[in-house]
Motif scaffolding. Structure first.
Motif, PDB file in Angstrom:
ATOM      1  N   VAL A 405      -9.704  37.524 -20.638  1.00 29.40           N
ATOM      2  CA  VAL A 405      -9.991  38.693 -21.468  1.00 29.40           C
ATOM      3  C   VAL A 405      -9.481  38.521 -22.896  1.00 29.40           C
ATOM      4  CG1 VAL A 405      -9.565  41.172 -21.724  1.00 29.40           C
ATOM      5  CG2 VAL A 405      -9.953  40.199 -19.448  1.00 29.40           C
ATOM      6  N   PHE A 406     -10.330  38.878 -23.829  1.00 21.79           N
ATOM      7  CA  PHE A 406      -9.944  38.949 -25.243  1.00 21.79           C
ATOM      8  C   PHE A 406     -10.063  40.412 -25.659  1.00 21.79           C
ATOM      9  CE2 PHE A 406     -12.110  34.985 -24.244  1.00 21.79           C
ATOM     10  CZ  PHE A 406     -11.109  34.059 -24.508  1.00 21.79           C
ATOM     11  N   GLU A 407      -8.961  40.992 -26.114  1.00 16.96           N
ATOM     12  CA  GLU A 407      -8.938  42.442 -26.377  1.00 16.96           C
ATOM     13  C   GLU A 407      -9.809  42.822 -27.567  1.00 16.96           C
ATOM     14  OE1 GLU A 407      -7.731  44.779 -24.442  1.00 16.96           O
ATOM     15  OE2 GLU A 407      -7.003  43.293 -22.999  1.00 16.96           O
ATOM     16  N   ASP A 410     -10.181  39.435 -33.056  1.00 14.54           N
ATOM     17  CA  ASP A 410      -9.015  38.754 -33.646  1.00 14.54           C
ATOM     18  C   ASP A 410      -8.173  38.093 -32.554  1.00 14.54           C
ATOM     19  OD1 ASP A 410      -9.722  39.474 -36.223  1.00 14.54           O
ATOM     20  OD2 ASP A 410      -8.746  41.424 -36.031  1.00 14.54           O
ATOM     21  N   HIS A 411      -8.036  38.789 -31.436  1.00 13.03           N
ATOM     22  CA  HIS A 411      -7.299  38.228 -30.300  1.00 13.03           C
ATOM     23  C   HIS A 411      -8.003  36.958 -29.812  1.00 13.03           C
ATOM     24  CE1 HIS A 411      -6.028  38.597 -25.832  1.00 13.03           C
ATOM     25  NE2 HIS A 411      -5.064  37.991 -26.502  1.00 13.03           N
ATOM     26  N   TYR A 412      -9.341  37.031 -29.730  1.00 10.84           N
ATOM     27  CA  TYR A 412     -10.130  35.868 -29.312  1.00 10.84           C
ATOM     28  C   TYR A 412      -9.861  34.685 -30.242  1.00 10.84           C
ATOM     29  CZ  TYR A 412     -14.161  32.751 -29.489  1.00 10.84           C
ATOM     30  OH  TYR A 412     -14.943  31.627 -29.560  1.00 10.84           O
ATOM     31  N   THR A 426     -15.459  27.642 -14.873  1.00 11.97           N
ATOM     32  CA  THR A 426     -15.927  28.630 -13.889  1.00 11.97           C
ATOM     33  C   THR A 426     -15.528  30.053 -14.280  1.00 11.97           C
ATOM     34  OG1 THR A 426     -13.925  28.531 -12.538  1.00 11.97           O
ATOM     35  CG2 THR A 426     -15.652  26.922 -12.040  1.00 11.97           C
ATOM     36  N   CYS A 427     -14.666  30.178 -15.279  1.00 12.01           N
ATOM     37  CA  CYS A 427     -14.192  31.509 -15.685  1.00 12.01           C
ATOM     38  C   CYS A 427     -15.296  32.282 -16.405  1.00 12.01           C
ATOM     39  CB  CYS A 427     -12.983  31.378 -16.613  1.00 12.01           C
ATOM     40  SG  CYS A 427     -11.520  30.792 -15.737  1.00 12.01           S
ATOM     41  N   ILE A 428     -15.081  33.574 -16.540  1.00  9.85           N
ATOM     42  CA  ILE A 428     -15.978  34.431 -17.316  1.00  9.85           C
ATOM     43  C   ILE A 428     -15.199  34.970 -18.509  1.00  9.85           C
ATOM     44  CG2 ILE A 428     -17.254  36.614 -17.310  1.00  9.85           C
ATOM     45  CD1 ILE A 428     -18.125  36.039 -14.472  1.00  9.85           C
ATOM     46  N   MET A 429     -15.722  34.689 -19.704  1.00  8.20           N
ATOM     47  CA  MET A 429     -15.049  35.155 -20.928  1.00  8.20           C
ATOM     48  C   MET A 429     -15.473  36.595 -21.204  1.00  8.20           C
ATOM     49  SD  MET A 429     -15.708  31.634 -23.078  1.00  8.20           S
ATOM     50  CE  MET A 429     -15.021  32.156 -24.637  1.00  8.20           C
ATOM     51  N   VAL A 430     -14.482  37.466 -21.399  1.00  5.59           N
ATOM     52  CA  VAL A 430     -14.756  38.892 -21.613  1.00  5.59           C
ATOM     53  C   VAL A 430     -14.186  39.304 -22.971  1.00  5.59           C
ATOM     54  CG1 VAL A 430     -14.324  41.240 -20.783  1.00  5.59           C
ATOM     55  CG2 VAL A 430     -14.690  39.381 -19.136  1.00  5.59           C
ATOM     56  N   MET A 448     -19.609  34.098 -28.170  1.00  2.00           N
ATOM     57  CA  MET A 448     -18.360  33.478 -28.646  1.00  2.00           C
ATOM     58  C   MET A 448     -18.313  31.995 -28.259  1.00  2.00           C
ATOM     59  SD  MET A 448     -15.999  35.716 -26.079  1.00  2.00           S
ATOM     60  CE  MET A 448     -17.071  36.616 -24.964  1.00  2.00           C
ATOM     61  N   ALA A 449     -17.814  31.192 -29.203  1.00  5.74           N
ATOM     62  CA  ALA A 449     -17.743  29.748 -28.955  1.00  5.74           C
ATOM     63  C   ALA A 449     -16.770  29.463 -27.817  1.00  5.74           C
ATOM     64  CB  ALA A 449     -17.294  29.034 -30.224  1.00  5.74           C
TER      65      ALA A 449
END
Ligand code: FES
Length: 570
Positions: A405-407, A410-412, A426-430, A448-449
């Motif tokens: 998770v990216f809040e 900027d956090h990302y 295998t993860c899911i970027m949120v 997102m890259a």
């Protein structure tokens, strides 16, 4: 015969008519300019800050010539130009503002019909939205795409290859010098992005809706056909005023159904979803997010253009342009829908030919059998989310993965390349807080890259989920427009690292594998983010913007208020 609208300003012998005419004469207009001939407003989004529309000073002269030839009086006016490449924080923040400018400029001025000069992504919807709220006879002319990009002997596409090259640099397979060299090779002529990004998509959408002349989508900006089309557009708007052919006679449900289907056939941008919903809202046509799935689900993507395919807009032009695509899927669209030509879609495309089946494929050789935009629902997106299957990886269309998770953006940016980030392919970027209110303006950051360490391993796609949009030139297994967005407390706000998420595009499902009781607990401790800026237009926007499933319009702008005749002030 009813009095022409412009004659409420220019007709008669009183003081007001004197004022209206006299000041207009300061540029040399003769008396007979005000004899009741149709006055045509030409709404120009020229700006040197909008490079995609920077050639409009020349293009407008062809429109004016056409208006004059048909016996009208052309009067050009400028409006807010929403340029995608420069405007910050995102051009989408200003789409609605620009549409207000267009609406009030049309209603407040003495015009009988209007030509809308659009090009870069948001200029098309902002113009059509504003004009739809007035409902005068209106016609769109797009500025046309740039010539194909070329770098080291290969075709390169606007945007699409920027994303690819920048990931190649981060993965260490392209040098910084090569990256810099590609810059000048990508944009070779005036015009807008020449991939099937949002600008090309919206130029196709207005043609598909029937509010631009056939051929509008694909002629390059520098092709003489574009100038000729501008001239014919000028002639045609004068006839439309005589016929009283208004937008509301064209922008009906069957027109939107056609546009949605054709968007699937061309592998069009996901941004078309919010724009068409907003345009439908302005003209008062019933259209929902689910209509995207209903109308588009079984439409094959037959246009082999980047980002879904291989070719570019110049190739599309030589292959026959949008009329040829429409002819290929004629059995799937409403041929009786009315258009600005005064003829039906079926009549418009009767003579169309496909000159290159590599570019415009026959339906049996489609790029993707189900090319439309898929609308996903589930406890993570109760009001819906979307994905573009033709730009996604088939192997990820059904996937269960651990959320990283990216809040916010900027956090990302702060942690994405941290070698310690606990993430694998295998993860899911949120990504949260990038929706209409959260960003604000719903930025194009949904694609997102990927983390550098995964790029270096050769990973090129992962499931990504956000309330953001993505550029029409982008690609990947990217779930967008999650509604309600995180910033208003939608379930996306409650996702935590380590939660499991299930995506099943075939089943149209987006599920957060967390119990309702746990989500209720998390909701109690959730706090709304503080808006980054609280003043000016941004304040109005954040207060009144609707969610993505309603087109992200401002709530008080929805609806057709008509052109009316505003009160005199003298
Ligand atoms: Fe203007 Fe792409 S930046 S169309």
């Amino acid at each position: 015969m009813t009095k022409r609208r412009s004659q409420h300003w220019f007709g008669g012998n009183g003081k007001d008519a004197f004022i209206h005419r006299s000041w207009m004469k300061n540029g040399g207009l003769p008396d007979d300019a005000f004899d009741g001939r149709p006055v045509i407003g030409i709404c120009n989004t020229f700006s040197e800050f909008t490079p995609c529309n920077a050639h409009f000073r020349g293009l407008v002269e062809h429109i004016k010539a056409g208006v004059l030839e048909a016996g009208g009086l052309p009067l050009e006016f400028p409006v807010f130009s929403c340029g995608e490449s420069n405007l910050r924080p995102t051009a989408m923040l200003f789409r609605n503002l620009a549409s207000m400018d267009v609406e009030e400029s049309i209603r407040g001025n003495p015009m009988d019909g209007v030509v809308l000069m659009a090009g870069c992504d948001k200029t098309t919807p902002s113009l059509v939205m504003g004009a739809a709220s007035c409902d005068l006879p209106s016609i769109v002319i797009s500025g046309g795409p740039m010539l194909n990009g070329r770098f080291k002997g290969k075709q390169i596409g606007s945007g699409t290859d920027v994303w690819k090259f920048s990931e190649d640099v981060r993965a260490g397979v392209m040098s910084e010098q090569e990256f810099a060299n590609a810059e000048s090779a990508m944009s070779r002529s005036p015009g807008h992005c020449m991939t099937m990004g949002t600008a090309s998509t919206m130029a196709s959408m207005v043609e598909a809706l029937g509010i631009a002349l056939p051929g509008n989508a694909a002629y390059p900006a520098v092709d003489a056909h574009r100038a000729r089309l501008a001239r014919m557009t000028g002639r045609r708007i004068v006839e439309m005023v005589h016929e009283d052919l208004r937008l509301s006679a064209i922008l009906k449900r069957e027109a939107f159904a056609n546009a949605i289907r054709i968007n699937g056939a061309i592998g069009g941008s996901t941004n078309a979803v919010v724009h068409l919903l907003a345009i439908a809202g302005r003209i008062g046509c019933e259209l929902s997010l689910d209509d995207w799935d209903r109308f588009g689900r079984d439409i094959p993507t037959i246009l082999d253009l980047m980002p879904s395919g291989r070719f570019l807009m110049e190739d599309f032009c030589y292959a026959g342009g949008l009329p040829a695509v429409m002819k290929e899927i004629a059995g799937l669209i409403e041929l009786d829908a009315m258009t600005v030509t005064g003829r039906t879609v079926g009549e418009n495309i009767a003579q169309a030919e496909n000159f290159d089946p590599e570019v415009i494929r026959p339906t049996e050789k489609a790029l993707t059998a189900q090319g439309g935009i898929a609308v996903l629902r589930g406890n993570l997106a109760p009001s819906g989310a979307i994905i573009k299957p033709s730009a996604a990886s088939p192997g990820l269309m059904r996937h269960r993965g651990r959320a990283v998770v990216f809040e916010d953006i900027d956090h990302y940016k702060a942690i994405i390349d941290d070698p310690a980030l606990d993430i694998d392919e295998t993860c899911i970027m949120v990504l949260k807080n990038c929706g209409p209110k959260g960003y604000p303006g719903m930025a194009e950051v949904g694609n997102m890259a990927l983390p550098q360490k995964l790029l270096q391993k050769g990973v090129r796609d992962m499931v990504r989920i956000s309330d953001a949009r993505m550029s029409g030139t982008a690609f990947g297994t990217v779930v967008l427009h999650v509604a309600p967005e995180a910033a208003v407390g939608g379930p996306l706000a409650l996702v935590r690292n380590g939660d499991f998420i299930e995506l099943d595009v075939d089943a149209r499902k987006l599920h957060l594998d967390v119990s309702d009781a746990e989500l209720d607990l998390r909701r109690q401790s959730w706090q709304a983010p503080v808006p980054a800026m609280d003043g000016g237009y941004q304040h109005l926007y954040t207060e009144r913007v609707l969610q993505a499933d309603r087109g992200a319009d401002l709530d008080f702008l929805v609806g057709c208020r008509g052109a009316g005749i505003p009160r005199e002030s003298h």
